[in-house]
Design a protein around this motif. Structure first.
Motif, short mmCIF file in Angstrom:
data_model
loop_
_atom_site.label_atom_id
_atom_site.label_comp_id
_atom_site.label_asym_id
_atom_site.label_seq_id
_atom_site.Cartn_x
_atom_site.Cartn_y
_atom_site.Cartn_z
N THR A 365 0.82 -1.21 0.00
CA THR A 365 0.00 0.00 0.00
C THR A 365 0.86 1.26 0.00
OG1 THR A 365 -1.66 -1.22 1.26
CG2 THR A 365 -1.91 1.16 1.17
N LEU A 366 2.07 1.15 0.55
CA LEU A 366 2.98 2.30 0.63
C LEU A 366 3.41 2.78 -0.75
CD1 LEU A 366 5.14 4.18 1.99
CD2 LEU A 366 6.64 2.15 2.01
N TRP A 367 3.82 1.87 -1.63
CA TRP A 367 4.47 2.30 -2.89
C TRP A 367 3.56 3.12 -3.78
CZ3 TRP A 367 8.82 1.93 -1.04
CH2 TRP A 367 9.33 0.80 -0.43
N ASP A 414 4.26 0.04 -12.25
CA ASP A 414 4.47 1.49 -12.33
C ASP A 414 5.97 1.77 -12.22
OD1 ASP A 414 4.41 4.22 -12.28
OD2 ASP A 414 3.12 4.41 -10.52
N PRO A 415 6.71 1.68 -13.34
CA PRO A 415 8.17 1.85 -13.28
C PRO A 415 8.61 3.24 -12.83
CG PRO A 415 7.49 0.81 -15.35
CD PRO A 415 6.25 1.31 -14.68
N ALA A 416 7.74 4.23 -12.94
CA ALA A 416 8.12 5.60 -12.60
C ALA A 416 7.84 5.95 -11.14
CB ALA A 416 7.40 6.59 -13.53
N THR A 417 7.87 4.96 -10.26
CA THR A 417 7.57 5.22 -8.85
C THR A 417 8.64 6.10 -8.21
OG1 THR A 417 6.33 3.17 -8.63
CG2 THR A 417 7.22 4.13 -6.61
N ALA A 418 9.89 5.73 -8.38
CA ALA A 418 11.01 6.50 -7.80
C ALA A 418 12.27 6.12 -8.57
CB ALA A 418 11.19 6.19 -6.31
N PRO A 419 13.21 7.06 -8.73
CA PRO A 419 14.44 6.72 -9.44
C PRO A 419 15.37 5.83 -8.65
CG PRO A 419 14.59 8.94 -8.58
CD PRO A 419 13.18 8.47 -8.31
N GLU A 420 15.11 5.73 -7.32
CA GLU A 420 16.00 4.93 -6.48
C GLU A 420 15.28 4.50 -5.20
OE1 GLU A 420 19.60 6.19 -3.58
OE2 GLU A 420 20.00 6.55 -5.73
N LEU A 421 15.38 3.22 -4.89
CA LEU A 421 14.97 2.72 -3.57
C LEU A 421 16.24 2.55 -2.76
CD1 LEU A 421 13.00 1.51 -1.48
CD2 LEU A 421 13.44 -0.72 -2.53
#
Length: 490
Positions: A365-367, A414-421
Protein backbone atom coordinates in the motif's frame (compact mmCIF):
# COMPACT_ATOMS: atom_id res chain seq x y z
CA UNK A 1 14.52 10.18 -52.38
CA UNK A 2 16.80 7.44 -51.08
CA UNK A 3 18.01 7.40 -47.46
CA UNK A 4 21.77 7.69 -47.84
CA UNK A 5 24.25 7.21 -45.00
CA UNK A 6 28.01 7.59 -45.45
CA UNK A 7 30.14 6.59 -42.48
CA UNK A 8 33.86 7.39 -42.21
CA UNK A 9 34.36 7.40 -38.40
CA UNK A 10 36.03 4.04 -38.75
CA UNK A 11 36.20 1.81 -41.85
CA UNK A 12 34.26 3.56 -44.60
CA UNK A 13 30.85 2.24 -45.50
CA UNK A 14 27.84 3.31 -47.53
CA UNK A 15 24.23 2.41 -46.82
CA UNK A 16 21.26 3.20 -49.05
CA UNK A 17 17.79 2.70 -47.59
CA UNK A 18 19.40 0.73 -44.76
CA UNK A 19 21.16 -1.71 -47.10
CA UNK A 20 24.99 -1.79 -47.15
CA UNK A 21 26.45 -1.05 -50.58
CA UNK A 22 29.33 -3.17 -51.86
CA UNK A 23 32.16 -0.98 -53.13
CA UNK A 24 35.51 -1.93 -54.61
CA UNK A 25 38.59 -0.72 -52.70
CA UNK A 26 39.32 2.03 -55.26
CA UNK A 27 35.74 3.28 -55.20
CA UNK A 28 35.84 3.28 -51.39
CA UNK A 29 39.01 5.42 -51.50
CA UNK A 30 37.27 7.75 -53.97
CA UNK A 31 34.38 8.14 -51.51
CA UNK A 32 36.82 8.85 -48.66
CA UNK A 33 38.73 11.36 -50.77
CA UNK A 34 35.54 13.26 -51.59
CA UNK A 35 34.51 13.27 -47.90
CA UNK A 36 37.96 14.61 -46.99
CA UNK A 37 37.35 17.57 -49.32
CA UNK A 38 34.71 18.71 -46.80
CA UNK A 39 32.15 19.73 -49.43
CA UNK A 40 34.64 21.31 -51.86
CA UNK A 41 35.01 20.20 -55.52
CA UNK A 42 38.03 18.01 -56.32
CA UNK A 43 39.52 18.13 -59.85
CA UNK A 44 39.80 14.86 -61.77
CA UNK A 45 43.60 15.19 -61.94
CA UNK A 46 43.89 15.44 -58.13
CA UNK A 47 41.36 12.69 -57.56
CA UNK A 48 43.40 10.28 -59.63
CA UNK A 49 46.68 11.25 -57.94
CA UNK A 50 45.22 10.83 -54.43
CA UNK A 51 42.99 7.79 -54.94
CA UNK A 52 45.50 5.83 -57.02
CA UNK A 53 48.36 7.11 -54.81
CA UNK A 54 50.60 8.11 -57.72
CA UNK A 55 53.65 10.34 -57.38
CA UNK A 56 54.19 13.22 -59.76
CA UNK A 57 52.31 14.38 -62.85
CA UNK A 58 51.86 12.12 -65.90
CA UNK A 59 50.57 14.42 -68.68
CA UNK A 60 50.77 11.72 -71.34
CA UNK A 61 48.32 9.55 -69.37
CA UNK A 62 45.79 12.31 -68.57
CA UNK A 63 43.00 10.86 -70.73
CA UNK A 64 43.45 7.37 -69.34
CA UNK A 65 43.44 8.75 -65.81
CA UNK A 66 40.28 10.70 -66.56
CA UNK A 67 38.58 7.55 -67.80
CA UNK A 68 39.64 5.63 -64.70
CA UNK A 69 38.19 8.32 -62.43
CA UNK A 70 34.95 8.49 -64.41
CA UNK A 71 34.60 4.71 -64.17
CA UNK A 72 34.81 4.87 -60.36
CA UNK A 73 32.50 7.88 -60.24
CA UNK A 74 29.94 5.93 -62.25
CA UNK A 75 30.26 2.96 -59.88
CA UNK A 76 29.79 5.21 -56.85
CA UNK A 77 26.75 6.92 -58.38
CA UNK A 78 25.15 3.57 -59.10
CA UNK A 79 25.77 2.52 -55.50
CA UNK A 80 24.21 5.78 -54.29
CA UNK A 81 21.19 5.37 -56.57
CA UNK A 82 20.31 1.67 -57.03
CA UNK A 83 16.71 2.58 -57.91
CA UNK A 84 17.90 5.13 -60.52
CA UNK A 85 15.85 7.97 -59.04
CA UNK A 86 18.50 10.63 -59.65
CA UNK A 87 20.10 10.49 -56.20
CA UNK A 88 23.52 9.62 -57.62
CA UNK A 89 23.81 12.85 -59.59
CA UNK A 90 22.27 14.84 -56.73
CA UNK A 91 24.80 13.64 -54.19
CA UNK A 92 27.88 13.30 -56.43
CA UNK A 93 27.87 16.36 -58.67
CA UNK A 94 29.94 17.15 -61.73
CA UNK A 95 31.31 20.69 -61.95
CA UNK A 96 33.63 22.69 -64.18
CA UNK A 97 36.43 24.65 -62.55
CA UNK A 98 37.48 27.80 -64.42
CA UNK A 99 40.52 28.76 -62.36
CA UNK A 100 43.10 27.51 -64.92
CA UNK A 101 43.72 28.30 -68.58
CA UNK A 102 41.06 25.77 -69.55
CA UNK A 103 37.95 24.42 -67.75
CA UNK A 104 38.67 21.36 -65.63
CA UNK A 105 36.16 18.70 -64.60
CA UNK A 106 35.73 18.25 -60.86
CA UNK A 107 33.46 16.25 -58.56
CA UNK A 108 31.80 17.41 -55.36
CA UNK A 109 30.09 15.23 -52.72
CA UNK A 110 27.01 16.99 -51.34
CA UNK A 111 25.53 15.36 -48.22
CA UNK A 112 23.23 16.66 -45.50
CA UNK A 113 24.57 16.35 -41.92
CA UNK A 114 22.27 13.39 -41.21
CA UNK A 115 23.69 11.62 -44.28
CA UNK A 116 27.34 11.84 -43.17
CA UNK A 117 28.40 10.54 -39.77
CA UNK A 118 31.33 12.92 -39.26
CA UNK A 119 29.09 15.92 -40.01
CA UNK A 120 26.47 14.66 -37.53
CA UNK A 121 29.26 14.02 -35.01
CA UNK A 122 30.53 17.59 -35.40
CA UNK A 123 27.06 19.12 -35.00
CA UNK A 124 26.31 17.07 -31.89
CA UNK A 125 29.57 17.98 -30.17
CA UNK A 126 29.37 21.67 -31.10
CA UNK A 127 25.82 21.96 -29.75
CA UNK A 128 26.71 20.01 -26.59
CA UNK A 129 29.45 22.49 -25.69
CA UNK A 130 26.77 25.18 -25.26
CA UNK A 131 24.14 22.97 -23.58
CA UNK A 132 23.17 22.32 -19.96
CA UNK A 133 24.84 19.25 -18.37
CA UNK A 134 22.00 16.77 -18.96
CA UNK A 135 21.49 17.81 -22.58
CA UNK A 136 25.24 17.95 -23.12
CA UNK A 137 25.74 14.43 -21.75
CA UNK A 138 22.98 13.07 -23.98
CA UNK A 139 24.38 14.67 -27.13
CA UNK A 140 27.99 13.80 -26.39
CA UNK A 141 27.09 10.17 -25.71
CA UNK A 142 25.19 10.06 -29.02
CA UNK A 143 28.16 11.63 -30.82
CA UNK A 144 30.71 9.22 -29.35
CA UNK A 145 28.49 6.28 -30.23
CA UNK A 146 29.04 7.16 -33.90
CA UNK A 147 32.79 6.56 -33.62
CA UNK A 148 33.83 3.05 -34.69
CA UNK A 149 37.54 3.61 -35.18
CA UNK A 150 40.10 5.94 -36.75
CA UNK A 151 38.49 8.60 -38.99
CA UNK A 152 39.01 8.10 -42.72
CA UNK A 153 40.85 4.87 -42.03
CA UNK A 154 41.34 4.00 -45.72
CA UNK A 155 43.26 7.23 -46.30
CA UNK A 156 46.00 6.34 -43.83
CA UNK A 157 48.34 9.32 -43.38
CA UNK A 158 47.68 10.82 -46.80
CA UNK A 159 48.13 14.59 -47.02
CA UNK A 160 44.61 15.14 -48.34
CA UNK A 161 43.02 13.48 -45.26
CA UNK A 162 45.24 15.06 -42.60
CA UNK A 163 43.25 18.29 -41.95
CA UNK A 164 39.89 16.54 -41.47
CA UNK A 165 41.41 13.67 -39.48
CA UNK A 166 43.19 16.16 -37.20
CA UNK A 167 39.99 18.14 -36.64
CA UNK A 168 37.85 15.07 -35.96
CA UNK A 169 40.45 13.59 -33.61
CA UNK A 170 40.65 16.81 -31.61
CA UNK A 171 36.85 17.00 -31.49
CA UNK A 172 36.71 13.39 -30.31
CA UNK A 173 39.04 14.17 -27.39
CA UNK A 174 37.02 17.27 -26.55
CA UNK A 175 33.80 15.23 -26.59
CA UNK A 176 35.20 12.63 -24.21
CA UNK A 177 36.52 15.18 -21.73
CA UNK A 178 33.30 17.17 -21.82
CA UNK A 179 31.20 14.01 -21.39
CA UNK A 180 33.18 13.20 -18.24
CA UNK A 181 32.63 16.71 -16.86
CA UNK A 182 28.91 16.69 -17.73
CA UNK A 183 28.36 13.37 -16.00
CA UNK A 184 30.29 14.60 -12.98
CA UNK A 185 28.08 17.70 -12.89
CA UNK A 186 25.08 15.37 -12.87
CA UNK A 187 26.54 13.33 -10.02
CA UNK A 188 26.99 10.27 -12.27
CA UNK A 189 30.63 9.60 -11.53
CA UNK A 190 30.00 5.90 -12.17
CA UNK A 191 29.14 6.66 -15.81
CA UNK A 192 32.06 9.05 -16.21
CA UNK A 193 34.62 6.55 -14.91
CA UNK A 194 34.73 4.13 -17.92
CA UNK A 195 35.32 7.05 -20.30
CA UNK A 196 38.17 8.39 -18.16
CA UNK A 197 39.72 4.93 -17.77
CA UNK A 198 39.78 4.40 -21.52
CA UNK A 199 41.36 7.82 -22.06
CA UNK A 200 44.01 7.03 -19.44
CA UNK A 201 44.86 3.74 -21.18
CA UNK A 202 45.19 5.48 -24.54
CA UNK A 203 47.07 8.51 -23.16
CA UNK A 204 49.21 7.23 -20.28
CA UNK A 205 51.42 10.36 -20.30
CA UNK A 206 48.55 12.87 -20.19
CA UNK A 207 48.71 14.42 -16.71
CA UNK A 208 45.31 16.12 -17.04
CA UNK A 209 43.63 12.80 -17.80
CA UNK A 210 45.44 11.13 -14.89
CA UNK A 211 44.26 13.85 -12.48
CA UNK A 212 40.70 13.62 -13.80
CA UNK A 213 40.71 9.84 -13.32
CA UNK A 214 42.05 10.26 -9.79
CA UNK A 215 39.29 12.73 -8.94
CA UNK A 216 36.62 10.37 -10.24
CA UNK A 217 37.94 7.41 -8.28
CA UNK A 218 38.12 9.49 -5.11
CA UNK A 219 34.49 10.60 -5.51
CA UNK A 220 33.36 7.04 -6.08
CA UNK A 221 35.31 5.77 -3.07
CA UNK A 222 33.65 8.46 -0.99
CA UNK A 223 30.21 7.42 -2.19
CA UNK A 224 30.90 3.71 -1.90
CA UNK A 225 32.09 4.28 1.64
CA UNK A 226 28.40 4.48 2.48
CA UNK A 227 27.00 2.30 -0.26
CA UNK A 228 27.01 -1.44 0.21
CA UNK A 229 25.14 -2.39 -2.96
CA UNK A 230 23.86 -0.64 -6.06
CA UNK A 231 21.88 -2.54 -8.65
CA UNK A 232 19.46 -1.33 -11.33
CA UNK A 233 15.92 -2.65 -11.19
CA UNK A 234 14.80 -4.03 -14.58
CA UNK A 235 12.64 -1.34 -16.15
CA UNK A 236 12.79 0.94 -13.10
CA UNK A 237 15.36 2.86 -11.05
CA UNK A 238 18.24 1.69 -8.86
CA UNK A 239 18.25 -0.36 -5.68
CA UNK A 240 20.83 0.99 -3.24
CA UNK A 241 21.70 -0.43 0.18
CA UNK A 242 23.66 1.93 2.44
CA UNK A 243 24.95 1.84 5.99
CA UNK A 244 24.04 4.80 8.12
CA UNK A 245 21.26 6.94 9.52
CA UNK A 246 17.88 7.32 7.86
CA UNK A 247 17.68 11.02 8.69
CA UNK A 248 21.04 11.71 7.01
CA UNK A 249 19.53 10.88 3.60
CA UNK A 250 18.91 14.53 2.82
CA UNK A 251 18.39 14.04 -0.93
CA UNK A 252 15.64 11.44 -0.48
CA UNK A 253 12.08 11.11 0.70
CA UNK A 254 11.81 9.01 3.86
CA UNK A 255 9.61 6.13 5.01
CA UNK A 256 8.84 5.95 8.74
CA UNK A 257 6.79 3.12 10.22
CA UNK A 258 3.93 3.78 12.67
CA UNK A 259 1.33 1.79 14.52
CA UNK A 260 -2.31 1.85 13.43
CA UNK A 261 -3.04 4.67 15.94
CA UNK A 262 -0.25 6.94 14.67
CA UNK A 263 0.90 7.68 18.22
CA UNK A 264 3.76 10.13 18.73
CA UNK A 265 3.80 10.54 22.52
CA UNK A 266 7.25 9.75 23.92
CA UNK A 267 6.80 10.93 27.53
CA UNK A 268 8.42 8.41 29.86
CA UNK A 269 8.72 6.04 26.85
CA UNK A 270 5.32 4.58 27.72
CA UNK A 271 3.66 4.74 24.31
CA UNK A 272 6.49 5.48 21.86
CA UNK A 273 10.18 5.30 22.71
CA UNK A 274 12.19 8.47 22.26
CA UNK A 275 14.90 6.33 20.66
CA UNK A 276 12.58 4.83 18.04
CA UNK A 277 12.52 6.19 14.50
CA UNK A 278 9.15 7.83 15.25
CA UNK A 279 10.62 9.45 18.34
CA UNK A 280 13.66 10.67 16.42
CA UNK A 281 11.38 11.99 13.67
CA UNK A 282 10.03 14.55 16.14
CA UNK A 283 13.50 15.72 17.18
CA UNK A 284 15.33 15.49 13.86
CA UNK A 285 12.79 16.92 11.42
CA UNK A 286 10.23 18.74 13.58
CA UNK A 287 12.60 20.44 16.02
CA UNK A 288 11.13 18.60 18.99
CA UNK A 289 7.67 20.04 18.31
CA UNK A 290 5.52 16.93 18.74
CA UNK A 291 2.32 18.95 18.39
CA UNK A 292 3.45 20.10 14.94
CA UNK A 293 3.94 16.48 13.83
CA UNK A 294 0.58 15.53 15.37
CA UNK A 295 -1.20 18.32 13.54
CA UNK A 296 0.33 17.25 10.23
CA UNK A 297 -0.59 13.61 10.80
CA UNK A 298 -4.16 14.40 11.83
CA UNK A 299 -4.63 16.66 8.81
CA UNK A 300 -3.45 13.87 6.52
CA UNK A 301 -5.54 11.22 8.25
CA UNK A 302 -8.74 13.11 7.47
CA UNK A 303 -8.53 11.56 3.99
CA UNK A 304 -8.89 8.04 5.47
CA UNK A 305 -11.82 6.26 7.09
CA UNK A 306 -10.96 4.99 10.59
CA UNK A 307 -11.62 1.38 11.49
CA UNK A 308 -12.90 2.17 14.97
CA UNK A 309 -12.30 4.28 18.05
CA UNK A 310 -11.36 2.71 21.39
CA UNK A 311 -13.06 3.76 24.62
CA UNK A 312 -11.09 5.75 27.17
CA UNK A 313 -11.55 3.07 29.82
CA UNK A 314 -10.18 0.44 27.39
CA UNK A 315 -7.17 2.48 26.22
CA UNK A 316 -6.37 5.20 28.71
CA UNK A 317 -3.01 6.14 27.12
CA UNK A 318 -2.22 7.25 23.60
CA UNK A 319 -4.48 7.84 20.65
CA UNK A 320 -7.64 5.80 20.33
CA UNK A 321 -8.61 6.10 16.67
CA UNK A 322 -7.45 3.11 14.64
CA UNK A 323 -6.71 3.09 10.89
CA UNK A 324 -6.21 0.17 8.51
CA UNK A 325 -2.69 -1.22 8.21
CA UNK A 326 -1.05 0.27 5.14
CA UNK A 327 -2.57 3.70 5.74
CA UNK A 328 0.11 6.08 4.44
CA UNK A 329 0.23 9.79 5.24
CA UNK A 330 2.62 11.89 3.13
CA UNK A 331 4.09 14.70 5.21
CA UNK A 332 5.87 17.62 3.57
CA UNK A 333 9.05 18.54 5.45
CA UNK A 334 11.62 21.00 4.06
CA UNK A 335 10.70 20.34 0.44
CA UNK A 336 10.61 16.56 0.62
CA UNK A 337 8.14 13.90 1.75
CA UNK A 338 8.07 11.73 4.84
CA UNK A 339 5.73 8.78 4.30
CA UNK A 340 4.22 7.73 7.62
CA UNK A 341 2.93 4.18 7.09
CA UNK A 342 1.01 2.04 9.59
CA UNK A 343 2.35 -1.52 9.66
CA UNK A 344 1.65 -2.73 13.21
CA UNK A 345 -1.29 -2.69 15.64
CA UNK A 346 -0.87 -1.07 19.04
CA UNK A 347 -3.02 -2.97 21.51
CA UNK A 348 -4.92 -1.35 24.35
CA UNK A 349 -2.24 -2.87 26.57
CA UNK A 350 0.35 -0.79 24.63
CA UNK A 351 1.80 -3.93 23.03
CA UNK A 352 2.60 -3.64 19.28
CA UNK A 353 1.65 -6.65 17.21
CA UNK A 354 2.55 -7.31 13.59
CA UNK A 355 3.61 -10.16 11.33
CA UNK A 356 5.06 -10.84 7.88
CA UNK A 357 1.73 -10.66 6.08
CA UNK A 358 0.88 -7.37 7.82
CA UNK A 359 4.23 -5.88 6.80
CA UNK A 360 3.94 -7.06 3.20
CA UNK A 361 0.41 -5.70 2.87
CA UNK A 362 1.52 -2.37 4.33
CA UNK A 363 4.47 -2.13 1.93
CA UNK A 364 2.21 -2.93 -1.02
CA UNK A 365 0.00 0.00 0.00
CA UNK A 366 2.98 2.30 0.63
CA UNK A 367 4.47 2.30 -2.89
CA UNK A 368 1.41 3.73 -4.72
CA UNK A 369 1.53 6.67 -2.28
CA UNK A 370 5.25 7.10 -3.01
CA UNK A 371 4.51 7.08 -6.75
CA UNK A 372 1.73 9.65 -6.37
CA UNK A 373 3.27 12.07 -3.88
CA UNK A 374 7.01 11.40 -4.04
CA UNK A 375 7.84 13.88 -6.82
CA UNK A 376 9.99 11.16 -8.44
CA UNK A 377 12.76 11.51 -5.86
CA UNK A 378 14.81 8.73 -4.27
CA UNK A 379 12.98 7.07 -1.40
CA UNK A 380 14.89 5.89 1.69
CA UNK A 381 13.48 3.25 4.00
CA UNK A 382 14.94 1.66 7.15
CA UNK A 383 15.08 -2.09 7.67
CA UNK A 384 11.49 -1.80 8.78
CA UNK A 385 10.35 -4.42 11.29
CA UNK A 386 13.84 -5.33 12.52
CA UNK A 387 14.23 -3.16 15.57
CA UNK A 388 11.87 -1.79 18.15
CA UNK A 389 8.84 -3.39 16.48
CA UNK A 390 10.54 -6.70 15.66
CA UNK A 391 8.82 -9.16 13.38
CA UNK A 392 10.47 -12.25 14.78
CA UNK A 393 9.38 -14.63 12.01
CA UNK A 394 11.75 -12.89 9.59
CA UNK A 395 15.42 -12.24 10.16
CA UNK A 396 17.03 -9.08 8.83
CA UNK A 397 17.97 -10.64 5.51
CA UNK A 398 14.41 -11.78 4.84
CA UNK A 399 13.04 -8.38 5.91
CA UNK A 400 15.37 -6.75 3.38
CA UNK A 401 14.20 -9.16 0.69
CA UNK A 402 10.56 -8.44 1.50
CA UNK A 403 11.09 -4.68 1.11
CA UNK A 404 12.93 -5.14 -2.19
CA UNK A 405 10.48 -7.71 -3.57
CA UNK A 406 7.46 -5.57 -2.73
CA UNK A 407 9.01 -2.52 -4.41
CA UNK A 408 10.02 -4.58 -7.45
CA UNK A 409 6.52 -6.03 -7.82
CA UNK A 410 5.03 -2.55 -7.71
CA UNK A 411 7.55 -1.18 -10.24
CA UNK A 412 6.52 -3.83 -12.76
CA UNK A 413 3.17 -2.04 -12.82
CA UNK A 414 4.47 1.49 -12.33
CA UNK A 415 8.17 1.85 -13.28
CA UNK A 416 8.12 5.60 -12.60
CA UNK A 417 7.57 5.22 -8.85
CA UNK A 418 11.01 6.50 -7.80
CA UNK A 419 14.44 6.72 -9.44
CA UNK A 420 16.00 4.93 -6.48
CA UNK A 421 14.97 2.72 -3.57
CA UNK A 422 17.52 3.23 -0.81
CA UNK A 423 17.45 0.76 2.08
CA UNK A 424 19.31 2.21 5.07
CA UNK A 425 20.84 -0.30 7.47
CA UNK A 426 22.34 0.59 10.83
CA UNK A 427 26.00 -0.46 11.19
CA UNK A 428 25.00 -2.62 14.17
CA UNK A 429 22.61 -4.61 11.93
CA UNK A 430 25.08 -5.30 9.10
CA UNK A 431 26.63 -8.40 10.64
CA UNK A 432 23.16 -9.98 10.79
CA UNK A 433 22.21 -9.05 7.21
CA UNK A 434 23.42 -11.30 4.37
CA UNK A 435 23.60 -9.05 1.30
CA UNK A 436 24.79 -11.93 -0.88
CA UNK A 437 21.28 -13.39 -0.69
CA UNK A 438 19.91 -10.12 -2.02
CA UNK A 439 22.45 -10.24 -4.83
CA UNK A 440 21.30 -13.72 -5.78
CA UNK A 441 17.69 -12.56 -5.78
CA UNK A 442 18.48 -9.61 -8.04
CA UNK A 443 20.37 -11.79 -10.52
CA UNK A 444 17.66 -14.44 -10.71
CA UNK A 445 14.17 -13.47 -9.63
CA UNK A 446 14.17 -9.91 -10.95
CA UNK A 447 16.05 -10.51 -14.18
CA UNK A 448 13.78 -13.42 -15.08
CA UNK A 449 10.58 -11.73 -14.02
CA UNK A 450 9.96 -14.12 -11.11
CA UNK A 451 7.76 -12.97 -8.26
CA UNK A 452 9.38 -15.13 -5.60
CA UNK A 453 12.67 -14.81 -3.80
CA UNK A 454 15.34 -17.49 -4.07
CA UNK A 455 14.68 -20.02 -1.35
CA UNK A 456 17.46 -22.49 -2.05
CA UNK A 457 19.38 -20.81 0.76
CA UNK A 458 16.49 -21.11 3.17
CA UNK A 459 15.91 -17.38 3.22
CA UNK A 460 13.25 -17.03 0.55
CA UNK A 461 10.22 -15.08 1.63
CA UNK A 462 7.77 -15.71 -1.19
CA UNK A 463 4.87 -13.38 -1.80
CA UNK A 464 2.58 -12.01 0.87
CA UNK A 465 0.25 -14.94 0.35
CA UNK A 466 3.05 -17.36 1.19
CA UNK A 467 4.29 -15.96 4.48
CA UNK A 468 1.23 -16.67 6.64
CA UNK A 469 -0.41 -14.28 9.04
CA UNK A 470 1.03 -15.35 12.40
CA UNK A 471 0.82 -13.29 15.53
CA UNK A 472 4.01 -11.30 15.02
CA UNK A 473 6.06 -9.91 17.83
CA UNK A 474 4.63 -8.66 21.09
CA UNK A 475 6.72 -5.76 22.33
CA UNK A 476 5.61 -3.00 24.62
CA UNK A 477 4.16 0.07 23.06
CA UNK A 478 7.29 2.03 23.87
CA UNK A 479 9.16 -0.40 21.64
CA UNK A 480 6.86 0.13 18.64
CA UNK A 481 9.28 1.50 16.06
CA UNK A 482 11.85 0.63 13.40
CA UNK A 483 15.59 0.32 13.32
CA UNK A 484 17.78 0.43 10.28
CA UNK A 485 17.85 4.14 9.58
CA UNK A 486 18.14 6.14 12.74
CA UNK A 487 20.32 4.94 15.57
CA UNK A 488 17.40 3.85 17.72
CA UNK A 489 17.47 1.91 20.99
CA UNK A 490 17.05 -1.80 20.42
Amino acid sequence: MARIRVSVLGPARLEVDGVPARLTPLTTRLLVRLVAADGEPVPVRRLHRDVWALDGEQPHAAQRHRNEVQKRVLELRRALDPAQRGDGARVLRTEQLLAGPAPETAYRLVLAPHELDCAEFTDLVDSALLAAPASAADRLAAALALVRGRPLAEAGDEDFARPLVRRLTALYETARRQLIRSRMDLGRHDLALPVAERMARERPDDQDVAELLGTLRARLRERHGRELLRQPFPGAGDLVVVRGDLFDQEDANLVVGFTDTFDTATEQDLVISRDSVQGQLVDRLFGGERRLLDDRLQAGLRAFRPLRTERVQDKPRGRRVRYPLGTTVPLTVAGRRVFAVAYSRLGNDLVARSGPADLRASLDTLWPAVARYGMYRPVAIPLIGSGLARIVELDRTRLLLMIVESFADHCRRDPATAPELRVVIRPADLERTDLSVLGTYLRTALLHGSRTSPDSTGTGIGTSADVGVGTGSQDTGADAGDSGGAYGRR
